[in-house]
Design a protein around this motif. Structure first.
Motif, mmCIF file in Angstrom:
data_model
loop_
_atom_site.group_PDB
_atom_site.id
_atom_site.type_symbol
_atom_site.label_atom_id
_atom_site.label_comp_id
_atom_site.label_asym_id
_atom_site.label_seq_id
_atom_site.Cartn_x
_atom_site.Cartn_y
_atom_site.Cartn_z
ATOM 1 N N VAL A 57 0.876 -1.280 -0.052
ATOM 2 C CA VAL A 57 -0.061 0.037 0.128
ATOM 3 C C VAL A 57 0.996 1.316 0.131
ATOM 4 N N GLU A 92 -2.068 6.437 -0.168
ATOM 5 C CA GLU A 92 -3.310 5.557 -0.286
ATOM 6 C C GLU A 92 -3.396 4.856 1.144
ATOM 7 N N SER A 99 -5.770 2.197 1.081
ATOM 8 C CA SER A 99 -5.979 0.902 0.680
ATOM 9 C C SER A 99 -6.230 0.703 -0.815
ATOM 10 N N TYR A 100 -6.379 -0.644 -1.074
ATOM 11 C CA TYR A 100 -6.424 -0.930 -2.565
ATOM 12 C C TYR A 100 -7.400 -2.183 -2.553
ATOM 13 N N TYR A 101 -7.885 -2.374 -3.454
ATOM 14 C CA TYR A 101 -8.988 -3.531 -3.742
ATOM 15 C C TYR A 101 -8.357 -4.348 -5.084
ATOM 16 N N ASP A 102 -8.099 -5.710 -4.757
ATOM 17 C CA ASP A 102 -7.386 -6.375 -5.884
ATOM 18 C C ASP A 102 -7.422 -7.830 -5.526
#
Length: 902
Positions: free
Chosen positions: A531, A535, A537-540
């Motif tokens: 991360v 940022e 978070s990220y969705y993946d």
């Protein structure tokens, strides 16, 4: 505009699939194609009524009237049941009379059902729901409607729509009855097409029942999910109470989604019919996350008609309340692609006077066409439906009866004896969905806490979930905050506490079971990019890693990360949120620190050090001990604010939870965990809990606030918590998770009266003991609500229910902290923390095949004495045996336990 020869075949198919209008030079001029009209759909003729509505005998009407008005309990179907040659179980009648009746509902006599009486014009203030699920399939229903259903994931692959509409309680599933002689239409449940008179709804463990009498036709609709297979049974039992033969039709309806929301999927659904079973099927070939899945809807009975066209069923500008199809003789048999997709089946039912019959509707799904059709065919018939319900009821009875209690607090007994554990297992773990939140995902910290509560009831589930969570850890030590099975796409964040729950839950499991073999189990990792600093978070979709380590090493990795991420005060960094996700801006710059996390990390290190030592990892055990000692010193030096403990510091060093704070001057979790962790200096910890009681316990409103005053206009942005209205949810309302921790902390201090006072305030039964309380609280009084509002004019109103981790913690508060049941492997201690006014209480504990009948007597004089089958036990400990037998445990417990120093 692009020439056709420059468009690939794949792109051409894609464009045609998403297009709403296709024009072709093969079909004439543009003007011709624009004005061309499709042939009108075949319209079924209107039903022509042939007679008047027959009336039931006077005796039946009197019985029904008495029951609806509260004059009888379960009398509505007694006459019919006596004439039924089939045994009542598992379709048995309500166990009356009800307990804690508030005018709308109450608990059945055995506590295993909540019974709701719905008279005309008197609905529940909010939907009172039930959640039924197995590991791959589930449904949420309300007291009035059949709700929504899913397969594999409650968010990502819904079979029918989730509307989240607590006002209208709308849904995409429905049932109808029609008198073929008169055309009169009604639903066997209050929605969507309410009949006349009262309805009764019974929510039980794994099933719901809807009872009604309409113009001489008594109906019971039993809804439940199979224990293992992906099928939802809706068993409609009808009895003719009138003096003449009746010709009826029963219709079931499902609006297909086969994805997350209708707008993204309905144009792709293809409807078909299996010629062997007669089941209607539906598939969505454009759902790449769930490829090949096939759903089905079926009913018993040969005299049937059907349609897969929602427009036909509802009618133009129509609704499920009065669908156009119910005005027609039959359904058209429409199937195929390009429809507004649904599955509707109508079946004829003829009843002689006094005759009873049963019609079974089934909604299910499979991973491919073969699996779906094989399942649809295997569950046909009333025998399969009866066996499925018997298995469901037997399973939940066996699971929930591991501990049963009988105390002077019957409202607490009801929760301990089933409802809390059912909420934790059925809703939180299996369904991961509720009326107000259609989640579907596993939360890393969430279900770990749930399985900590259920470890004695289903230890194998706790073990499996520990390993599942470890498999969602990155090599850097952090974890997926949450992920959607079965593909496991999820979120990677900079939350600071998630990964620490893994070793914490592991310690709980090891202490409860003694299964140290789990530590040697090899578990893989997942891989993904880090991360970024800019940022949250990220969705993946992470990739599986080639690395594998023992489960013990996964725990060590998590603790190592926790010990490394410390700030300038030597306390854990807040990151983009600790337990309170809503404080995601407090430490997003990488410098803010968390006091609560300091207490929590101390507790995890303290618990894990003996685990490491027992494995011979003395070096890491010493590291844990030293790090815990340093945390304790730093908490003592920096966290104390003079009268209570601070909550955290912003990146710029501004404290939260301080007397100097303009908002959130005090937060309950730091005070509670100063006690629960054992890290707080005893004098300060007691003072902190007194401050919590003074500032956060609102006795007149019956709630325990998370913090005070709420965030509103402060210059420092704490995060999305400020998006909640001040006094609602985490932002100054009761967040029940933290309220339970406060009660546990008072119990740990030995303050039994205040611990029980707070437990009573949290208990939903006590919020709705009468009509006035029900009107304020509004939500279900049989399950825990995640939050209770603390702002006028909604003070005391329950927030979202069912899908909350506070249910598991409430179970532990009542059974362990207060009633004192403490199991460590095969050793049992009972350390009561009960009001001085109690004469005693009884419990029944199941351990393997053994039953232990426990009697606790509170005494004014003398010393504590524990006996097993009349034999005094050394060290106040009973060694439990799995062998089949019935044992008697008796505990004499001084009301003033300080006399024994225990």
């Amino acid at each position: 505009m692009r020439p056709a020869q420059q468009i690939s075949q794949e792109d051409r198919i894609l464009i045609q699939a998403v297009a709403r209008v296709i024009l072709s030079d093969r079909h004439g001029t543009l003007a011709v194609q624009v004005v061309r009209h499709m042939a009108p759909a075949r319209v079924q003729p209107l039903l022509v009524p042939s007679g008047m509505t027959p009336q039931p005998p006077l005796s039946a009407l009197v019985s029904v009237q008495e029951d609806v008005l509260g004059g009888g309990h379960g009398q509505r179907y007694e006459e019919g049941r006596d004439a039924d040659p089939a045994p009542a179980w598992p379709f048995d009648a309500m166990q009356g009379p009800t307990r804690f009746d508030n005018g709308l509902g109450g608990f059945a006599a055995d506590g295993r059902e909540y019974v709701i009486e719905l008279e005309e014009g008197a609905p529940t203030p909010a939907p009172w729901s039930n959640v039924m699920a197995n590991p791959q399939f589930g449904t949420v229903v309300s007291e009035s409607g059949p709700g929504y259903t899913w397969f594999e994931n409650a968010h990502e692959f819904r079979l029918s729509p989730w509307h989240n509409d607590p006002v209208a309680d709308t849904g995409g599933e429905a049932f109808y009855l029609r008198d073929e002689a008169t055309g009169h239409v009604w639903s066997p449940m209050p929605l969507p097409s309410r009949g006349t008179g009262g309805y009764r709804t019974r929510h039980g463990f794994g099933y719901s029942v809807y009872e009604h009498v309409e113009h001489g036709i008594a109906s019971e609709l039993w809804i439940y999910v199979d224990l293992r297979h992906a099928v939802k049974f809706s068993v409609l039992k009808l009895r003719n109470l009138s003096a003449r033969a009746r010709q009826l039709s029963a219709t079931g309806y499902v609006e297909w989604i086969l994805g997350d929301i209708r707008a993204r999927s309905h144009m792709h659904v293809i409807s078909e019919r299996d010629e062997v079973s007669g089941a209607l099927t539906a598939r969505n070939p454009y759902n790449t996350e769930f490829p090949g899945r096939v759903a089905f809807f079926d009913v018993d009975g040969d005299r049937r008609s059907f349609t897969s066209d929602r427009l036909e069923f509802i009618g133009r500008n129509g609704s499920l309340r009065a669908p156009d199809a119910m005005r027609r003789e039959r359904l058209s048999g429409q199937l195929g692609a390009g429809l507004d997709p649904c599955a509707a089946i109508s079946v004829r039912v003829d009843l002689a006077p006094g005759q009873a019959t049963q019609t079974v509707f089934r909604l299910g799904s499979g991973v491919d066409p073969h699996a779906a059709l094989e399942l649809a065919r295997s569950v046909q018939g009333s025998t399969a439906a009866r066996d499925a319900l018997a298995a469901v009821r037997s399973h939940w009875q066996a699971t929930l009866d591991g501990l049963r209690v009988e105390t002077p607090e019957p409202a607490a007994d009801l929760l301990v004896n089933g409802w809390l554990l059912y909420q934790t297992l059925a809703c939180r773990y299996l369904a991961r969905s509720g009326y107000y939140q259609s989640g579907g995902a596993f939360g890393f910290r969430d279900q770990l806490q749930d399985t900590m509560a259920s470890v004695h009831a289903v230890p194998a589930l706790t073990r499996a979930h520990l390993l599942l969570c470890a498999a969602h850890q990155y090599p850097e030590g952090d974890v997926q905050h949450w992920w959607h099975p079965p593909i496991d796409r999820g979120v990677r964040t900079r939350c600071s506490d998630d990964y620490l729950w893994l070793p914490f839950a592991a310690c709980r499991y090891l202490d409860a079971t003694g299964d140290h073999g789990v530590l040697d189990t090899p578990v893989g990792f997942i891989e993904g990019r880090l991360v970024s600093a800019d940022e949250e978070s990220y969705y993946d979709l992470p990739m599986p890693s080639a690395r594998h380590r023992s489960f013990y090493d996964h725990c060590v990795l998590a603790l190592g990360r926790g010990m490394a991420l410390l700030g300038e005060r030597g306390l854990p960094l807040m990151g983009t949120g600790d337990w309170n996700d809503g404080m995601n801006r407090v430490g997003h710059g990488g410098r803010g620190e968390s006091v609560w996390l300091g207490f929590f990390l101390y507790d995890v290190l303290r618990c894990f050090a003996p685990v490491a030592s027992a494995r011979g990892d003395v070096a890491f055990a010493d590291t844990c001990v030293e790090a815990a000692a340093a945390l304790r010193r730093n908490l003592d030096a920096h966290a104390w604010d003079g009268s209570w403990y601070r909550r955290a510091w912003f990146d710029d060093g501004t404290p939260i939870g301080s007397r100097a704070s303009d908002e959130c001057r005090i937060d309950s979790v730091s005070q509670s965990w100063s006690v629960l962790s054992g890290a707080g200096e005893p004098g300060r910890a007691r003072q902190a809990m007194e401050a919590l009681d003074t500032h956060l316990v609102k006795r007149e409103a019956g709630l325990i606030q998370l913090l005070e005053p709420p965030f509103d206009r402060t210059e420092h942005d704490p995060g999305y918590i400020r998006g909640y209205v001040p006094g609602v949810r985490e932002n100054g309302g009761q967040y029940t998770h933290a309220a339970v921790w406060a009660a546990m902390a008072f119990a740990a201090l030995g303050d039994r009266e205040r611990a029980w006072e707070l437990a009573r305030m949290i208990n939903p039964v006590n919020h709705a003991v009468d009509a006035a309380g029900t009107a304020v609280y509004k939500v279900e009084p049989y399950v825990i609500a995640a939050d209770v509002y603390g702002v006028a004019p909604h003070v005391g109103r329950g927030g979202w229910t069912w899908y909350t981790g506070s249910a598991g913690w409430m179970y532990r508060l009542l059974s362990e902290s207060l009633l004192g049941v403490q199991r460590h492997g095969d050793r049992l201690r009972i350390v009561p923390c009960v009001p001085a006014s109690w004469p005693g209480y009884r419990m029944e504990l199941r351990h393997g095949a053994a039953i232990y009948r426990i009697r606790v007597d509170c005494i004014d004089t003398g010393h504590a004495l524990l006996t097993l089958d009349g034999v005094p036990q050394e060290n106040m400990v009973v060694v439990l045996d799995h062998a089949e037998a019935i044992h008697d445990i008796k505990l004499r417990w001084p009301r003033d336990t300080r006399k024994d120093g225990d």
